[in-house]
Motif scaffolding. Sequence first.
Motif, PDB file in Angstrom:
ATOM      1  N   GLY A  56      -6.446   2.575   0.880  1.00 53.98           N
ATOM      2  CA  GLY A  56      -6.576   1.651  -0.759  1.00 53.98           C
ATOM      3  C   GLY A  56      -7.207   1.741  -2.299  1.00 53.98           C
ATOM      4  O   GLY A  56      -7.111   0.630  -3.494  1.00 53.98           O
ATOM      5  N   MET A 105       1.073  -0.960  -0.163  1.00 55.44           N
ATOM      6  CA  MET A 105      -0.246  -0.040  -0.057  1.00 55.44           C
ATOM      7  C   MET A 105       1.034   0.938   0.017  1.00 55.44           C
ATOM      8  O   MET A 105       0.206   1.903  -0.558  1.00 55.44           O
ATOM      9  CB  MET A 105      -0.906  -0.498   1.124  1.00 55.44           C
ATOM     10  N   GLU A 116      -5.455  -4.961  -2.278  1.00 51.26           N
ATOM     11  CA  GLU A 116      -3.894  -4.605  -2.198  1.00 51.26           C
ATOM     12  C   GLU A 116      -3.949  -5.964  -4.179  1.00 51.26           C
ATOM     13  O   GLU A 116      -3.189  -6.181  -4.711  1.00 51.26           O
ATOM     14  CB  GLU A 116      -3.273  -4.705  -1.609  1.00 51.26           C
TER      15      GLU A 116
END
Length: 220
Positions: free
Chosen positions: A181, A14, A148
């Motif tokens: 995200g 991230m 992710e």
Amino acid sequence: MKLCFVNPNSTVEMTERMVDQARGLAPRDFVVTGVTNTAGPASIQGQADGEAAEPGTLSLLAEGGFDLGVIGCFDDTGLPIARSRSRMPLVGLGEASFITAHDLAEPFIVLTTSQLSVPVLEANIASYNLQRHCLGVFASGVPVLDFEHDRANAKERLVAQARRRCAEHTQTRTLVLGCAGMGGLAADLSQALNLTVVDPIEAALSLARKQQQNASEISA
């Protein structure tokens, strides 16, 4: 100008994605780096995760070595304390996104990940006194780490939830992506929904630049 994204959670992927996106948007004279709170939880979804991540986040910010700081979590983990201790401009993803949406002067909704995050974000919006145009904060049900590890699927689920919430709140003109995200997905969602979509990474970079410019003018 050295700008650092401090990721309060321990997911290095991230951090790297935030930095890559910011580098593509930053002026040529900006050097964008990132640091990861390896002592934090893998993701931050709610108050308990934020509290667990705060000590490490504050420690990383105290190390310094940069001119501008961005707390790379939409919950703005540790932002009030960090700002009280720091002399450099410091912004949070959530703060920057809410300011961006508020300044558009149009009704907006915030779509985050978990229901656990909703009260945290509602409290932050109120503390920043930016609730004037906000129609609500809603959970998408898409976990942070899905952005992710299974990004394409996570985006599809996010679009579906955004359509649902916008149908329920027909006054909506702007959608705020309420998770680090979700950074980088604004263009796709804007096209799918025909709405203005606020990207947290882009908003934070813009606000950090404004604060840096203001600081330079004051010191001149």
